[in-house]
Design a protein around this motif. Structure first.
Motif, mmCIF file in Angstrom:
data_model
loop_
_atom_site.group_PDB
_atom_site.id
_atom_site.type_symbol
_atom_site.label_atom_id
_atom_site.label_comp_id
_atom_site.label_asym_id
_atom_site.label_seq_id
_atom_site.Cartn_x
_atom_site.Cartn_y
_atom_site.Cartn_z
ATOM 1 N N PRO A 558 45.975 45.273 41.357
ATOM 2 C CA PRO A 558 46.539 43.950 41.647
ATOM 3 C C PRO A 558 46.470 43.042 40.426
ATOM 4 C CG PRO A 558 44.375 44.180 42.650
ATOM 5 C CD PRO A 558 44.746 45.524 42.108
ATOM 6 N N ARG A 559 47.302 42.017 40.445
ATOM 7 C CA ARG A 559 47.328 41.088 39.318
ATOM 8 C C ARG A 559 45.963 40.433 39.172
ATOM 9 N NH1 ARG A 559 51.318 36.018 39.524
ATOM 10 N NH2 ARG A 559 49.760 35.417 41.079
ATOM 11 N N PRO A 560 45.368 40.466 37.972
ATOM 12 C CA PRO A 560 44.021 39.916 37.816
ATOM 13 C C PRO A 560 44.022 38.390 37.884
ATOM 14 C CG PRO A 560 44.891 40.597 35.693
ATOM 15 C CD PRO A 560 45.877 41.058 36.723
ATOM 16 N N VAL A 561 42.884 37.862 38.244
ATOM 17 C CA VAL A 561 42.692 36.415 38.234
ATOM 18 C C VAL A 561 42.619 35.960 36.779
ATOM 19 C CG1 VAL A 561 41.122 34.544 38.880
ATOM 20 C CG2 VAL A 561 41.503 36.460 40.441
ATOM 21 N N PRO A 562 43.291 34.871 36.405
ATOM 22 C CA PRO A 562 43.231 34.412 35.007
ATOM 23 C C PRO A 562 41.794 34.061 34.594
ATOM 24 C CG PRO A 562 45.025 33.320 36.189
ATOM 25 C CD PRO A 562 44.220 34.062 37.213
ATOM 26 N N MET A 563 41.508 34.226 33.315
ATOM 27 C CA MET A 563 40.200 33.865 32.787
ATOM 28 C C MET A 563 39.932 32.377 33.027
ATOM 29 S SD MET A 563 37.383 34.640 31.353
ATOM 30 C CE MET A 563 37.648 36.322 30.755
ATOM 31 N N GLY A 564 38.726 32.088 33.485
ATOM 32 C CA GLY A 564 38.345 30.710 33.751
ATOM 33 C C GLY A 564 38.785 30.199 35.103
ATOM 34 N N GLU A 565 39.391 31.034 35.930
ATOM 35 C CA GLU A 565 39.866 30.628 37.256
ATOM 36 C C GLU A 565 39.235 31.514 38.322
ATOM 37 O OE1 GLU A 565 41.460 27.973 37.452
ATOM 38 O OE2 GLU A 565 42.428 27.691 35.514
ATOM 39 N N PHE A 566 39.438 31.155 39.593
ATOM 40 C CA PHE A 566 38.917 31.977 40.683
ATOM 41 C C PHE A 566 39.829 31.860 41.896
ATOM 42 C CE2 PHE A 566 37.096 27.806 41.287
ATOM 43 C CZ PHE A 566 36.980 27.612 42.647
ATOM 44 N N GLU A 567 39.741 32.870 42.737
ATOM 45 C CA GLU A 567 40.536 32.932 43.968
ATOM 46 C C GLU A 567 39.585 33.003 45.153
ATOM 47 O OE1 GLU A 567 44.389 35.440 45.075
ATOM 48 O OE2 GLU A 567 42.567 36.664 45.271
ATOM 49 N N LEU A 568 39.962 32.342 46.224
ATOM 50 C CA LEU A 568 39.143 32.302 47.436
ATOM 51 C C LEU A 568 39.973 32.786 48.621
ATOM 52 C CD1 LEU A 568 36.853 29.404 48.587
ATOM 53 C CD2 LEU A 568 38.702 30.133 50.084
ATOM 54 N N ILE A 569 39.399 33.689 49.401
ATOM 55 C CA ILE A 569 40.045 34.164 50.630
ATOM 56 C C ILE A 569 39.092 33.906 51.790
ATOM 57 C CG2 ILE A 569 41.047 36.114 51.878
ATOM 58 C CD1 ILE A 569 41.605 37.437 49.190
ATOM 59 N N ALA A 570 39.467 32.978 52.668
ATOM 60 C CA ALA A 570 38.703 32.733 53.889
ATOM 61 C C ALA A 570 39.224 33.697 54.947
ATOM 62 C CB ALA A 570 38.864 31.284 54.339
ATOM 63 N N ALA A 571 38.497 34.770 55.177
ATOM 64 C CA ALA A 571 38.970 35.829 56.070
ATOM 65 C C ALA A 571 39.026 35.336 57.507
ATOM 66 C CB ALA A 571 38.062 37.047 55.965
ATOM 67 N N ASP A 572 39.962 35.885 58.258
ATOM 68 C CA ASP A 572 40.077 35.586 59.686
ATOM 69 C C ASP A 572 39.168 36.553 60.427
ATOM 70 O OD1 ASP A 572 40.804 34.807 62.200
ATOM 71 O OD2 ASP A 572 42.903 35.415 62.054
ATOM 72 N N ILE A 573 37.948 36.094 60.726
ATOM 73 C CA ILE A 573 36.959 36.969 61.361
ATOM 74 C C ILE A 573 36.501 36.406 62.708
ATOM 75 C CG2 ILE A 573 36.105 38.252 59.363
ATOM 76 C CD1 ILE A 573 34.364 35.118 60.488
ATOM 77 N N GLY A 574 37.273 35.481 63.272
ATOM 78 C CA GLY A 574 36.881 34.892 64.535
ATOM 79 C C GLY A 574 35.795 33.860 64.324
ATOM 80 N N GLN A 575 34.818 33.822 65.242
ATOM 81 C CA GLN A 575 33.747 32.839 65.176
ATOM 82 C C GLN A 575 32.704 33.284 64.160
ATOM 83 O OE1 GLN A 575 33.846 29.963 66.669
ATOM 84 N NE2 GLN A 575 31.842 29.238 66.018
ATOM 85 N N GLY A 576 32.688 32.641 63.010
ATOM 86 C CA GLY A 576 31.763 33.017 61.959
ATOM 87 C C GLY A 576 32.310 32.603 60.611
ATOM 88 N N ASN A 577 31.596 32.954 59.559
ATOM 89 C CA ASN A 577 32.026 32.679 58.188
ATOM 90 C C ASN A 577 32.086 33.962 57.397
ATOM 91 O OD1 ASN A 577 30.432 29.432 57.797
ATOM 92 N ND2 ASN A 577 32.569 29.900 58.124
ATOM 93 N N ALA A 578 33.085 34.077 56.541
ATOM 94 C CA ALA A 578 33.192 35.160 55.571
ATOM 95 C C ALA A 578 34.236 34.733 54.552
ATOM 96 C CB ALA A 578 33.591 36.478 56.230
ATOM 97 N N VAL A 579 33.775 34.422 53.333
ATOM 98 C CA VAL A 579 34.656 33.924 52.280
ATOM 99 C C VAL A 579 34.503 34.827 51.063
ATOM 100 C CG1 VAL A 579 35.242 31.983 50.792
ATOM 101 C CG2 VAL A 579 34.445 31.560 53.130
ATOM 102 N N LEU A 580 35.614 35.404 50.629
ATOM 103 C CA LEU A 580 35.630 36.294 49.471
ATOM 104 C C LEU A 580 36.089 35.497 48.252
ATOM 105 C CD1 LEU A 580 35.319 39.257 48.513
ATOM 106 C CD2 LEU A 580 37.734 39.575 49.059
ATOM 107 N N VAL A 581 35.295 35.535 47.191
ATOM 108 C CA VAL A 581 35.599 34.817 45.957
ATOM 109 C C VAL A 581 35.668 35.827 44.823
ATOM 110 C CG1 VAL A 581 34.892 32.982 44.381
ATOM 111 C CG2 VAL A 581 34.357 32.802 46.822
ATOM 112 N N ARG A 582 36.744 35.760 44.030
ATOM 113 C CA ARG A 582 36.830 36.675 42.895
ATOM 114 C C ARG A 582 37.281 35.945 41.643
ATOM 115 N NH1 ARG A 582 41.865 40.090 42.224
ATOM 116 N NH2 ARG A 582 43.557 39.000 43.295
ATOM 117 N N THR A 583 36.656 36.310 40.535
ATOM 118 C CA THR A 583 37.068 35.852 39.216
ATOM 119 C C THR A 583 37.761 37.026 38.529
ATOM 120 O OG1 THR A 583 34.983 36.496 38.172
ATOM 121 C CG2 THR A 583 35.105 34.294 39.161
ATOM 122 N N GLN A 584 37.953 36.922 37.227
ATOM 123 C CA GLN A 584 38.705 37.982 36.553
ATOM 124 C C GLN A 584 38.015 39.339 36.651
ATOM 125 O OE1 GLN A 584 39.508 38.154 32.072
ATOM 126 N NE2 GLN A 584 41.521 37.590 32.900
#
Length: 825
Positions: A558-584
């Motif tokens: 997949p296309r990489p995250v640019p240097m110095g930036e980050f991407e956040l994915i708040a997953a749909d997991i129902g009642q709860g928390n799960a957040v995926l964060v990725r940098t380059q």
């Protein structure tokens, strides 16, 4: 006498393209975001039918050589596929549960329609509604429901056949060795007090679409039986005979549970005999998938086809013993019809699931052509079978199993020997042919597996060479015959244990599974076509060229995250928390969602497939605190990512500490990845973890690039918000805020929101959850400040990128489909 009909005789263009048109028409309709009226679809169907009839008449007059007429017929069939599918969908949607009835306690009278499915906390079953009332007034609800009946302890509900009605007995529970009696039986009529809601499942990138599954089964509402001292108790009315096959399945499962078999083999036997895939433990599914033999461990097309073939052989042998029978009906045709009927009976008894339906329909098409003495070219036979299946179940086009089944069948058609080569072959030749076909199927399906799942088994070829004959010729027959003589189940269990031991040894090889990020659909389709081309009976020098389209998929990233930036994915997991964060070059998971049972959790079901599709290896897992809706999937995630370290507010004696040592998070801890700063703002360093309330010591993590920032808050409450304001008011500012405590009224104080001043707020909560999250007054606080308030209930998984902070993905809104539930605002 068999008569051969050439493509020209039936009109090659006039047959192939119309069949393809039917399939394409159904596929186009599945792309609709909203449905037309039933009348509109019917009008289009009438026009399409008239056009198709005109095309057929022209083809007959001109002996199939008029291209324009063939095109007219093909377009007409495309419109028929589109309109018939649309009309069925519109009719089904017209019976959906009305929003004002969601969450209301209603009294229903109806019949249990299928074999109940057992869970640790209760039982789930289909229910056909005969009568419904709300506060004594009749109301209209969907006729087919999926209901759950929850119980405090297994001993509260387990009941055996030998006990009187109303008596209970304790029993062990589980997929395989449980005493699987329940308070409901297939065919029983009950009066129940229930609470219903529309089916609403998780919607994640590359994830399973449970709402489509409900739609395909015709289930328009789900709910649970209400219980308690103030509730009207459930009332069993009568035992009807409306679902005798389901009742027989339930009785067989209860007999199986009384054999004292270990859970592993008992689960596999239940899956093979009854189609009860939930009986197989999750750890065993992992072995089967890694070995590439998961298709053998449930009622699949292979089992039904093999069963039909054996039944045909046996019937033909018996039939030929009687001259009178052969004169009345030739043995080949009698065996063909009898084998099809027995295959249908097997599929029906195994639960009549969608894969079984597809196989029976396909066998029916092929048997009809053979019975009529028609020998069509294989592409037309394949297309006809596919078109029939799609017209009966158009939503199968969106199921991975459909494509795996039909691509495999097409490969067998394309690579198989001609009629002259099929007769009078020796055993060694037949064995060599089977090995060759298995190798071709494995090679051709590899790119399809990568496209659908992001992985394929490198040991699948060898594992299937062992497992296919072992399961189809030994385990399955013993399992089936065990219904007649129970001791055979013990023999089947021994065969299962031996096979799993062998597969476990295979899967211990480090390179057993090949995984890659899931490529774009265009590249995936080209790779699948290349894989199919390899199976054709062509010189290998030509087949080698077809390997070229496989290369982009095999090495896609997949296309990489640019240097110095980050991407956040708040997953749909129902009642709860799960957040995926990725940098380059790094990835972090903040919380892991909930556990749905002893063998099922958000980590295994949602987060691991998502990370596998993105080709992510976690560097760190942060568990904000130890509540189960934040740590339920942690064990599965940590076991799958053994190089990731773990941080969090988790007691030192918590069971997760045995999976991975969890370092305590605390104020002042910070690090940088690829130019992005991560910093814990809470809890206070040195706070005794075993004494504080779990919510109060949630790890609060701030993530910042040069131009944007995010604040992840766990379940902190107003007291912790005030403490954060006292010590970190200047550092709380963030563009995106993960709504504290899922929008509970104990959090999101005015002062805290003013200090953070987010542009966007992300809420992770379950649809119509029992806590009432988010509280209306909390939602209003965000909206009153002009904050873009987004929830996973309304959006599905939400993706936000620091280099484009003003845009975020909301797939339930941006990619709507008519079967996807839109939550009332």
């Amino acid at each position: 006498m068999t008569r051969s009909i050439s493509p020209a005789a039936v009109g090659h263009v006039g047959l192939t393209w119309p069949l393809a048109g039917v399939i394409a028409g159904c596929a186009f309709q599945l792309q609709q975001a909203t449905l037309w009226s039933s009348t509109s679809y019917l009008a289009l169907a009438v026009l399409a039918l008239l056009g198709s009839i005109s095309g057929v008449r022209i083809l007959r007059r001109r002996a199939g050589h008029d291209t324009a007429a063939a095109v007219l017929l093909s377009l007409g069939m495309l419109a028929i596929g589109f309109s018939v599918t649309g009309w069925r969908a519109a009719e089904q949607a017209s019976h959906a549960l009305r929003p004002e009835l969601e969450g209301r306690d209603m009294e229903l009278t109806g019949v249990v329609t299928d074999m109940p499915q057992y869970r640790q906390t209760g039982v789930r079953f289909g229910f056909q509604v005969e009568d419904a009332s709300l506060n004594g007034e009749p109301v209209a609800v969907p006729s087919h429901l999926s209901l759950s009946w929850y119980f405090g302890q297994p001993s509260d509900w387990v009941q055996t056949d030998t006990q009187a009605e109303g008596d209970t007995a304790s029993a062990q529970t589980g997929a395989g060795s449980a005493a699987v009696s329940s308070p409901v039986r297939a065919g029983e009529r009950w009066r129940l007090r229930v609470r219903l809601k529309a089916p609403h499942g998780a919607l994640n990138p590359f994830g399973y679409d449970s709402e489509l599954r409900y739609w395909e089964r015709g289930i328009q509402a789900v709910g649970y039986v209400r219980q308690g001292p103030k509730e009207t108790p459930p009332e069993r009315l009568t035992q009807s005979w409306r679902h005798p096959i389901e009742l027989a399945r339930q009785q067989v499962r209860e007999r199986l549970s009384q054999q004292g078999l270990a859970s592993r083999p008992a689960g596999v036997i239940a899956a093979l005999v009854l189609g009860d895939q939930a009986a197989i433990e999750q750890t065993d599914w992992l072995i089967f998938r890694k070995a590439g033999v998961a298709h053998l461990m449930s009622i699949s097309g292979l089992h039904i086809t093999m069963f039909a073939w054996l039944a045909m052989r046996l019937l033909a042998l018996v039939w030929r013993q009687s001259t009178r029978l052969c004169r009345w009906w030739p043995a080949p045709q009698a065996a063909l019809f009898g084998g099809l009927v027995l295959a249908f009976a097997y599929a029906l008894f195994s639960g009549w699931e969608v894969p079984a339906q597809r196989t029976v329909l396909m066998l029916g098409v092929v048997s009809a052509l053979r019975g009529l003495g028609l020998r069509w070219p294989w592409p037309q036979v394949w297309l006809l079978a596919c078109a029939v299946v799609v017209m009966v179940d158009p939503w199968a086009l969106l199921q991975a199993g459909f494509w795996l089944s039909f691509v495999a069948v097409g490969i067998l058609f394309a690579s198989g020997p001609g009629p002259a080569q099929q007769a009078h072959v020796g055993s060694l030749t037949y064995l060599a042919r089977m090995v060759r076909e298995q190798a071709l199927i494995g090679l051709a399906l590899a790119p399809l597996s990568l496209l659908l799942f992001g992985q394929f088994s490198l040991i699948g070829f060898v594992a299937n060479l062992v497992a296919i004959p072992w399961v189809t010729l030994l385990v399955t027959p013993l399992s089936m015959l065990g219904m007649l003589w129970a001791p055979l189940w013990a023999m089947a269990a021994g065969a299962v244990d031996l096979l799993v031991s062998l597969l476990s040894a295979f899967t211990a090889w480090p390179w057993a599974l090949f995984s890659r990020a899931q490529a774009p659909i265009v590249l995936g389709v080209l790779a699948v076509l290349g894989g199919a081309f390899v199976a054709l009976r062509l010189p290998w020098s030509m087949r080698a060229l077809a390997l070229l389209p496989l290369l982009p998929v095999m090495f896609w990233q997949p296309r990489p995250v640019p240097m110095g930036e980050f991407e956040l994915i708040a997953a749909d997991i129902g009642q709860g928390n799960a957040v995926l964060v990725r940098t380059q070059h790094h990835a972090l998971l903040y919380d892991t969602g909930a556990s749905f049972g002893p063998d099922h959790d958000a980590g295994q079901a949602i987060l691991l497939p998502l990370m596998r599709a993105l080709a992510l290896e976690l560097d760190r897992v942060v568990l904000s605190h130890q509540d189960s809706d934040h740590t339920g999937g942690a064990a599965a995630v940590l076991l799958a990512h053994d190089k990731a370290d773990a941080w969090g507010s988790v007691d030192t004696d918590h069971p997760l500490q045995r999976v991975r040592q969890i370092q305590p998070c605390g104020l002042g801890q910070r690090w940088q990845w690829d130019g992005v700063t991560f910093e814990f703002l809470w809890p206070q360093q040195g706070e005794a973890p075993n004494k504080a309330k779990p919510n109060s010591r949630s790890c609060v993590l701030r993530i910042a690039s040069a131009q944007a920032s995010v604040l992840l808050t766990g379940d902190i409450e107003k007291k912790q918000e005030r403490q954060l304001l006292d010590g970190h008011k200047t550092s709380l500012r963030a563009d995106v805020l993960l709504v504290p405590h899922h929008g509970s009224k104990t959090s999101s104080s005015d002062a805290f929101l003013d200090a953070v001043a987010p542009t966007t707020a992300l809420l992770q909560a379950g649809y119509r959850n029992r806590y009432g999250h988010p509280a209306p007054e909390v939602s209003q606080r965000y909206l009153a400040r002009g904050i873009d308030f987004r929830s996973t209930v309304a959006c599905g998984a939400i993706t936000w990128q620091s280099w484009s902070p003003g845009a975020l993905s909301c797939p339930r809104v941006q990619q709507p489909r008519y079967w996807r539930h839109q939550a009332p605002s």
